[in-house]
Scaffold this active site. Structure first.
Site: not given
Length: 426
Positions: A398, A402
């Protein structure tokens, strides 16, 4: 008589230290040129260290599991003539007991040359050696998988003759023992109390795997995304191609189609075909798609790499996957074949379960996990039909990827597999 000292060789790639995994000789043993003395473990692979001389082992330089610097004394051998050292003390004698481990030798890089003798160059393992008789308290060499096989079959390993290097017991040796009808210890009763314990040192490949998994989960911000895919059409295409071309080109599994889907989908998601150097704070996006294919072996999980998947046909990918998987399982994969991937594909095949949460193969930022194919009733245009369904359970970093991009990427793979003709439309 003289002393020939063999030092820990320079394996290459700037490696300053390696782990001593297992000895194949003991103090007092006579050795011949090219006989494998020890296995050492680098960050990527297992390497055999052979003897460049004939002689008698007089000292060992370390214990299995010990991390040794390149250039440190590995072993001292008494030889005819002057040897390669003068007035230098040998390595301190080390009492080495067999350690439960199962390492297989990859194709290694050249090692540091030893003066006045043939260089100690890592080579393939020697031909099977004659087994030796074992005492009741001697612990034979065998992998954890072989030990479990023996336990399940009620076999005492000390009674089995090993055909592997240094008398290591292989699965084939257990099968041969059973086939010969040799007397064996009875398996524990189903409801009998057991009080035995077994301590297994975490060394070699298992320690490297543990370190990499722990490092990945501590450094990367993992998140997973699961999607259901209808693979009925791609499975029909695979069956058709195998029926038409299987005899001449080889059988196709689903993996080559998944590799092709990754290649096509990544064209629109270059941020996912990337490596993240979190220390330098640099993301490197690659044009080439180097797909790591997670492969289980007796020594643990290995990830050989299908390089330039973007330039391979289905059959080319299938052949390369099969070659690399075989090399990894047999411990023959080289360091180059086990490094350099840009994205990883992991599958447990029929054991794939419904959902999994794969751990990233750092420094990659994505790993695509394949679950098992099952037939399920689905509603299509108001009708209940039976379809072949499969989940993709994928994880992403992450810090780089995204959530929306990850979801769109997996949806792109889904669309390609559900309409397999689109895999080949440019």
């Amino acid at each position: 008589m003289g002393t020939h000292v063999i030092k820990m060789p320079d394996i290459g790639e700037g490696i300053a230290e390696v782990e001593l995994s297992v000895w194949h000789v003991q103090v007092g043993d006579m050795v011949v040129e090219d006989q494998v003395l020890a296995d050492v473990m680098t960050d990527k692979a297992m390497v055999d260290i052979p003897s460049p001389v004939h002689g008698k082992v007089i000292a060992l330089g370390g214990q299995p599991g010990e991390v040794m610097a390149v250039g440190s004394i590995l072993i001292s051998i008494e030889v005819e003539g002057a040897g390669n050292v003068k007035d230098a003390p040998p390595a301190a004698p080390a009492k080495v007991a067999p350690v439960e481990t199962a390492q297989a030798a990859p194709t290694p890089a050249p090692a540091m040359a030893a003066p006045l003798a043939k260089p100690a160059v890592p080579v393939s393992r020697p031909a099977p050696q004659a087994p030796v008789a074992r005492s009741a308290d001697e612990r034979p060499l065998a992998s954890p998988a072989v030990r479990k096989h023996a336990l399940d079959a009620g076999i005492q390993l000390r009674l089995v003759q090993g055909s592997g290097p240094a008398g290591r017991i292989l699965h084939e040796d257990l099968d041969a023992y059973l086939a010969q009808g040799t007397a064996r210890a009875a398996a524990p009763a189903a409801y009998a109390e057991r009080h035995d314990e077994q301590q297994i040192p975490v060394i070699g490949m298992r320690r490297k795997i543990a370190q990499r998994m722990q490092d990945a989960t501590q450094r990367a911000a993992h998140f997973s995304y699961v999607e259901e895919i209808d693979v009925t059409a791609v499975e029909e295409l695979r069956a058709h191609l195998n029926e038409k071309h299987g005899a001449s080109r080889g059988k196709l599994t689903l993996l080559p189609f998944l590799v092709r889907a990754l290649v096509v989908a990544l064209r629109d998601f270059p941020q996912i075909n990337a490596r993240y150097d979190d220390q330098a704070q640099v993301i490197t996006r690659l044009g080439a798609v180097h797909v790591g294919v997670a492969t289980q072996s007796d020594v643990g999980l290995m990830v050989p790499v299908v390089r330039h998947a973007e330039a391979r046909s289905l059959w080319d990918s299938a052949a390369e996957i099969a070659r690399l998987a075989n090399a990894a399982r047999n411990g023959k994969a080289s360091r180059d074949e086990l490094s350099g991937s840009s994205i990883t594909l992991t599958s447990l095949g029929a054991l794939g379960g419904i959902v999994s949460t794969p751990v990233l193969n750092l420094p990659e930022v994505a790993i695509v996990g394949v679950n098992k194919i099952v037939e399920r009733p689905m509603v299509i245009k108001g009708q209940i039909v039976v379809r072949k369904m499969m989940n993709l359970s994928s994880s992403f970093d992450h810090r780089v990827v995204d959530g929306m991009d990850a979801a769109l990427f997996i949806q792109a793979i889904r669309g390609l597999l559900e309409q397999p003709a689109s895999l080949f439309v440019e």
